[in-house]
Design an enzyme around this catalytic site. Structure first.
Site, PDB file in Angstrom:
ATOM      1  N   ASP A 191      23.245  61.567  51.039  1.00  0.00           N
ATOM      2  CA  ASP A 191      23.436  62.560  49.991  1.00  0.00           C
ATOM      3  C   ASP A 191      24.547  63.545  50.373  1.00  0.00           C
ATOM      4  O   ASP A 191      24.616  64.007  51.519  1.00  0.00           O
ATOM      5  CB  ASP A 191      22.112  63.333  49.846  1.00  0.00           C
ATOM      6  CG  ASP A 191      22.052  64.210  48.613  1.00  0.00           C
ATOM      7  OD1 ASP A 191      22.151  63.680  47.507  1.00  0.00           O
ATOM      8  OD2 ASP A 191      21.891  65.438  48.766  1.00  0.00           O
ATOM      9  N   GLU A 214      22.984  49.705  66.867  1.00  0.00           N
ATOM     10  CA  GLU A 214      21.952  49.363  67.851  1.00  0.00           C
ATOM     11  C   GLU A 214      20.881  48.484  67.224  1.00  0.00           C
ATOM     12  O   GLU A 214      20.155  47.783  67.913  1.00  0.00           O
ATOM     13  CB  GLU A 214      21.252  50.629  68.378  1.00  0.00           C
ATOM     14  CG  GLU A 214      22.074  51.490  69.298  1.00  0.00           C
ATOM     15  CD  GLU A 214      21.379  52.836  69.540  1.00  0.00           C
ATOM     16  OE1 GLU A 214      20.137  52.911  69.420  1.00  0.00           O
ATOM     17  OE2 GLU A 214      22.099  53.809  69.835  1.00  0.00           O
TER      18      GLU A 214
HETATM   19  C1  GLC Z   1      23.137  64.776  45.260  1.00  0.00           C
HETATM   20  C2  GLC Z   1      21.961  64.190  44.522  1.00  0.00           C
HETATM   21  C3  GLC Z   1      21.497  65.202  43.522  1.00  0.00           C
HETATM   22  C4  GLC Z   1      21.068  66.443  44.251  1.00  0.00           C
HETATM   23  C5  GLC Z   1      22.186  66.985  45.126  1.00  0.00           C
HETATM   24  C6  GLC Z   1      21.679  67.992  46.104  1.00  0.00           C
HETATM   25  O1  GLC Z   1      24.210  64.972  44.429  1.00  0.00           O
HETATM   26  O2  GLC Z   1      22.322  62.967  43.958  1.00  0.00           O
HETATM   27  O3  GLC Z   1      20.461  64.709  42.724  1.00  0.00           O
HETATM   28  O4  GLC Z   1      20.694  67.437  43.336  1.00  0.00           O
HETATM   29  O5  GLC Z   1      22.763  65.954  45.899  1.00  0.00           O
HETATM   30  O6  GLC Z   1      20.913  67.374  47.102  1.00  0.00           O
END
Ligand code: GLC
Length: 540
Positions: free
Chosen positions: A206, A257
């Site tokens: 993310d 790993e």
């Molecule tokens: C990313 C995710 C989104 C979230 C953001 C903060 O963009 O896809 O859904 O709100 O990160 O974590």
């Protein structure tokens, strides 16, 4: 492009995104759960996808639907237990499906014990140094340390009772880590190993362009109205800083790993594509979502350009391109493509939106766009429910909305709830089969049943049958490793050759002559020798 072996399965994979809270609810509380996913995995095997990516199901107060993690190594009781996860993974592997989990390293939840310890320990403590605490500006530190804005609207800083401020690029319940502190890297290496030891096939990372901020946290001028995920503006001090790459090189060694088959997938809103390709250099991540493609309108000239640029940019670093049209953050693509130009990311759609998509036009265009995408070389993503042709839910009442974007902008932006409505499985069942009790954390529209899986399965011409046929034909004809060769075509038409197939998409509204041959896949009805507008065919 090399042909994929099991080691590099990801080069050709169709990866299906499960949004756990909206996929299948086994216990009737109106929120999807891991047992529900496990029970429904057979449907994904039948669809023919190679892998499943699960959005976060870890312990979380759910202020941002699980993207605010309070324990990276446990399952939120809302979704089940670690034993439920192990059962899900085992079932998926039995069915030949790989499982990729979401990892949220840019920020934790403010309820994470690490952040709670940082609050308790006070300014100057090692606990605070794990996050980005700073003193404020102004006489009494009453002004935030800089002018950064949250992606969800409002300032990116929140003040704590002792007077310091902490940075949160997203909601105030999502404090950013300080990734220059080695302690943070040590913890995340442990988290990677925790899930790798359990047997996961990889991670979707993310905000993989946000973890390192420019030295000194300089103001960003001009002060933007609101945040964005980046991509459009150059040199934003919190996006796409070079320092992020050392983190991924380190993680790659951890994954190696465990052998060559585990993957890292970047969510990185970076432009241009040649820069995004840095995320997938041979010693970094394996692939990155191609948001440039997602943001391209349904029109021949820009589509051809983004495809050429993508294949060149990713190809130059030896990575496959990816293709994606929908996910849990954007307006579902049938609705988005029905609007020209599409609304900006994050705006969402709601009852008062100035423009509303036409459902019929949208579905026809969405199906044509998917049939086109699935023929492209590389790896493709499918977001749950798009195989049913689901539109964005526009008529959600304000009272039902949950996305922090809606609240942090005072309702100015509707945000992302419209693409997160629980999906329909059985037309006649309570909550269209989503939940045995009929509960649904976001209300499903009346028409939802008509999109249900059981109303489409085995029905010629249904969207579900189109997806199933296209995924199967893509595999049978090895299009994911094909060489794309453009063919001359009319202005609104895209035509290319890959392996023994000719793919033709008519993005316009006027029918065009259809090349001769056997139709392998068609996104909609095709007339005698004519390809209607908003239609894609694969011809042998
Ligand atoms: C990313 C995710 C989104 C979230 C953001 C903060 O963009 O896809 O859904 O709100 O990160 O974590």
């Amino acid at each position: 492009m090399p042909s994929a072996t099991s080691d590099d399965w990801w080069r050709t994979a169709v990866i299906y995104q499960v949004y756990p809270r909206s996929f299948a609810d086994s216990d009737g509380d109106g929120v999807g759960d891991l047992v529900g996913i496990t029970q429904r995995l057979g449907a994904l095997a039948e669809l023919g996808v190679d892998a499943v990516w699960l959005s976060p199901f870890m312990t979380s107060p759910q202020r941002d639907a699980g993207y605010d993690v309070a324990d990276y190594c446990d399952v939120d009781p809302l979704f089940g237990t670690l034993a439920d996860f192990d059962a899900l993974l085992a079932r998926a592997h039995d069915l030949g499906l790989r499982v990729v989990v979401d990892l949220v390293p840019n920020h934790s939840s403010s309820e994470h014990p690490w952040f709670q310890a940082a609050l308790a320990a006070g300014p100057g403590s090692p606990e605070r140094a794990r996050y980005l605490f700073r003193d404020g500006l102004g006489r009494d530190g009453e002004l935030p340390p800089n002018n950064w804005r949250s992606v969800f609207g409002g300032p990116a800083w929140t003040r704590v009772p002792d007077g310091q401020w902490y940075l949160h690029l997203f909601d105030s319940s999502q404090p950013d880590f300080d990734w220059t502190n080695p302690w943070v890297g040590d913890r995340f290496r442990e988290i990677l190993r925790f899930w790798l030891d359990r047997g996961v096939d990889g991670f979707r990372v993310d905000v993989a362009h946000g973890m390192i901020k420019a030295d000194g946290l300089p103001d960003y001028l001009p002060d933007p109205d609101g945040g964005s995920m980046g991509g459009d503006e150059p040199d934003v001090p919190y996006w796409a800083q070079d320092g992020v790459h050392a983190i991924y090189r380190d993680w790659r060694t951890v994954l190696e790993e465990y052998g060559p088959e585990r993957v890292l997938i970047a969510e990185a809103w970076v432009r241009p594509l040649t820069k995004m390709a840095h995320w997938v250099r041979p010693d970094e991540m394996h692939q990155a979502f191609n948001f440039g493609y997602l943001e391209t309108p349904w029109a021949a000239t820009p589509l051809r350009a983004i495809i050429d640029d993508s294949l060149a940019a990713f190809g130059a670093v030896g990575a496959p391109s990816t293709w994606v049209l929908s996910n849990h953050d954007v307006i579902r693509h049938p609705s988005r493509l029905a609007l020209v130009p599409p609304p900006p990311q994050g705006d969402g759609l709601g009852p008062m939106s100035p423009r509303k998509p036409d459902e019929v036009v949208g579905l026809r265009r969405g199906r044509a766009a998917t049939a086109f995408m699935l023929a492209l070389p590389g790896s493709a993503y499918v977001y749950q429910g798009e195989e049913l042709g689901l539109p964005e839910v526009v008529e959600l009442p304000d009272a039902a909305r949950q996305d922090p974007t809606f609240f942090r902008t005072g309702g100015k932006l509707y945000g992302r709830d419209g693409c997160r409505v629980p999906i329909p499985w059985e037309a006649e069942a309570p909550a269209a089969g989503f939940s045995p009790s009929g509960e649904s954390w976001l209300p499903q529209p009346e028409s939802w049943g008509s999109y249900a899986r059981d109303a489409q399965r085995g029905v010629p011409g249904s969207t579900l049958e189109l997806y199933t046929a296209a995924i199967a034909a893509r595999r049978a004809h090895r299009l994911a490793t094909g060489d794309l060769e453009w063919l001359a075509s009319a202005p609104d038409v895209l035509a290319f050759r890959s392996r023994e197939l000719t793919i033709v998409a008519n993005t316009g509204s006027t029918p065009v002559p259809l090349p001769a041959g056997e139709i392998v896949v068609a996104s909609g009805p095709v007339g005698e020798g004519l390809l209607p507008g908003d239609t894609t065919v694969w011809i042998r």
